[in-house]
Design a protein around this motif. Structure first.
Motif, PDB file in Angstrom:
ATOM      1  N   GLN A   1       0.835  -1.204   0.000  1.00 31.95           N
ATOM      2  CA  GLN A   1       0.000   0.000   0.000  1.00 31.95           C
ATOM      3  C   GLN A   1       0.868   1.252   0.000  1.00 31.95           C
ATOM      4  N   THR A   2       1.902   1.251   0.815  1.00 36.59           N
ATOM      5  CA  THR A   2       2.798   2.403   0.880  1.00 36.59           C
ATOM      6  C   THR A   2       3.492   2.615  -0.461  1.00 36.59           C
ATOM      7  N   ALA A   3       3.962   1.524  -1.080  1.00 39.06           N
ATOM      8  CA  ALA A   3       4.615   1.626  -2.386  1.00 39.06           C
ATOM      9  C   ALA A   3       3.640   2.099  -3.461  1.00 39.06           C
ATOM     10  N   LEU A   4       2.410   1.602  -3.430  1.00 44.39           N
ATOM     11  CA  LEU A   4       1.391   2.029  -4.380  1.00 44.39           C
ATOM     12  C   LEU A   4       1.136   3.527  -4.269  1.00 44.39           C
ATOM     13  N   LEU A   5       0.961   4.011  -3.056  1.00 45.57           N
ATOM     14  CA  LEU A   5       0.680   5.437  -2.862  1.00 45.57           C
ATOM     15  C   LEU A   5       1.870   6.290  -3.277  1.00 45.57           C
ATOM     16  N   GLU A   6       3.071   5.822  -2.988  1.00 48.27           N
ATOM     17  CA  GLU A   6       4.267   6.549  -3.418  1.00 48.27           C
ATOM     18  C   GLU A   6       4.356   6.562  -4.941  1.00 48.27           C
ATOM     19  N   GLY A   7       4.108   5.402  -5.560  1.00 51.25           N
ATOM     20  CA  GLY A   7       4.150   5.327  -7.019  1.00 51.25           C
ATOM     21  C   GLY A   7       3.105   6.206  -7.675  1.00 51.25           C
ATOM     22  N   PHE A   8       1.875   6.184  -7.156  1.00 51.83           N
ATOM     23  CA  PHE A   8       0.808   7.017  -7.708  1.00 51.83           C
ATOM     24  C   PHE A   8       1.153   8.497  -7.554  1.00 51.83           C
TER      25      PHE A   8
ATOM     26  N   GLY B   1      10.756   8.805  -1.844  1.00 52.73           N
ATOM     27  CA  GLY B   1      10.151   7.699  -2.578  1.00 52.73           C
ATOM     28  C   GLY B   1      11.199   6.712  -3.058  1.00 52.73           C
ATOM     29  N   CYS B   2      12.275   7.224  -3.648  1.00 55.61           N
ATOM     30  CA  CYS B   2      13.357   6.339  -4.107  1.00 55.61           C
ATOM     31  C   CYS B   2      14.024   5.643  -2.926  1.00 55.61           C
ATOM     32  N   ILE B   3      14.202   6.360  -1.854  1.00 59.58           N
ATOM     33  CA  ILE B   3      14.814   5.759  -0.664  1.00 59.58           C
ATOM     34  C   ILE B   3      13.914   4.647  -0.126  1.00 59.58           C
ATOM     35  N   PHE B   4      12.612   4.881  -0.105  1.00 61.27           N
ATOM     36  CA  PHE B   4      11.667   3.861   0.353  1.00 61.27           C
ATOM     37  C   PHE B   4      11.699   2.639  -0.556  1.00 61.27           C
ATOM     38  N   LEU B   5      11.682   2.839  -1.879  1.00 57.03           N
ATOM     39  CA  LEU B   5      11.733   1.712  -2.812  1.00 57.03           C
ATOM     40  C   LEU B   5      13.035   0.931  -2.661  1.00 57.03           C
ATOM     41  N   LEU B   6      14.120   1.639  -2.444  1.00 53.84           N
ATOM     42  CA  LEU B   6      15.404   0.972  -2.208  1.00 53.84           C
ATOM     43  C   LEU B   6      15.337   0.097  -0.961  1.00 53.84           C
ATOM     44  N   LYS B   7      14.728   0.610   0.089  1.00 47.82           N
ATOM     45  CA  LYS B   7      14.581  -0.166   1.330  1.00 47.82           C
ATOM     46  C   LYS B   7      13.702  -1.398   1.105  1.00 47.82           C
ATOM     47  N   LEU B   8      12.610  -1.240   0.363  1.00 46.02           N
ATOM     48  CA  LEU B   8      11.764  -2.396   0.056  1.00 46.02           C
ATOM     49  C   LEU B   8      12.575  -3.468  -0.672  1.00 46.02           C
ATOM     50  N   ARG B   9      13.398  -3.040  -1.603  1.00 43.14           N
ATOM     51  CA  ARG B   9      14.203  -3.979  -2.383  1.00 43.14           C
ATOM     52  C   ARG B   9      15.268  -4.650  -1.511  1.00 43.14           C
ATOM     53  N   LYS B  10      16.027  -3.849  -0.791  1.00 46.27           N
ATOM     54  CA  LYS B  10      17.169  -4.378  -0.032  1.00 46.27           C
ATOM     55  C   LYS B  10      16.757  -5.158   1.215  1.00 46.27           C
ATOM     56  N   ASP B  11      15.795  -4.628   1.949  1.00 47.94           N
ATOM     57  CA  ASP B  11      15.482  -5.186   3.272  1.00 47.94           C
ATOM     58  C   ASP B  11      14.264  -6.105   3.283  1.00 47.94           C
ATOM     59  N   TYR B  12      13.386  -5.992   2.293  1.00 43.07           N
ATOM     60  CA  TYR B  12      12.138  -6.749   2.332  1.00 43.07           C
ATOM     61  C   TYR B  12      11.927  -7.650   1.114  1.00 43.07           C
ATOM     62  N   GLY B  13      12.910  -7.720   0.215  1.00 39.28           N
ATOM     63  CA  GLY B  13      12.866  -8.674  -0.880  1.00 39.28           C
ATOM     64  C   GLY B  13      11.929  -8.359  -2.023  1.00 39.28           C
TER      65      GLY B  13
END
Length: 154
Positions: free
Chosen positions: A45-52, A119-131
């Motif tokens: 949900q957080t990624a969706l809202l950031e992307g939108f 937003g980019c920092i959040f997406l990076l964290k999703l990638r690195k820390d949450y797979g």
């Protein structure tokens, strides 16, 4: 041809307007139903809202608010996936993520100094820390697609 009968597709077309955020949230709430882990749903949900938000503020900033944003969710027993299509110019997300990966590795990095890039920092964290698998590509129809893909534990 083998078909996955357990694959579920959901789509929403919505105006490129921050006032439409409530409708995006309402639409996405249907996926908080126990079918996917709550933690994955919150991340998604957080990624969706950031992307939108990025589509509205950046990709479509020079386009009419009536320009449509296409959202898609796919759910299967193996994965949860979101796609967000925009009609803006291409953006090199990989380069931005690489840059922030280097910057955030520095002990003096302060995310408060990078508000426009959260937003980019959040997406990076999703990638690195949450797979999460995250990509942003140009489609053949001249749209861009942000893909957010999470494998689910079986």
């Amino acid at each position: 041809m083998e078909t996955n009968l357990l694959l579920q597709n959901y789509r929403l077309q919505i105006a490129s307007d921050l006032d439409a955020m409530a409708a995006v949230v309402d639409w996405f709430d249907q996926f908080n139903n126990g079918q996917i882990p709550y933690q994955v749903w919150v991340e998604a949900q957080t990624a969706l809202l950031e992307g939108f938000t990025n589509v509205v503020r950046h990709a479509h900033r020079h386009l009419s608010p009536e320009t449509l944003v296409d959202l898609e969710v796919q759910i299967s027993p193996e994965y949860f996936q979101i796609r967000i299509w925009d009609q803006g110019e291409i953006f090199d997300l990989e380069a931005a993520l690489d840059q922030f990966n280097q910057e955030t590795s520095n002990l003096t990095f302060n995310p408060l100094d990078h508000e426009l890039q959260w937003g980019c920092i959040f997406l990076l964290k999703l990638r690195k820390d949450y797979g999460w698998i995250i990509s942003y590509t140009r489609e053949l129809d001249t749209r861009n697609c942000l893909l957010l893909h999470k494998k689910l534990a079986r």
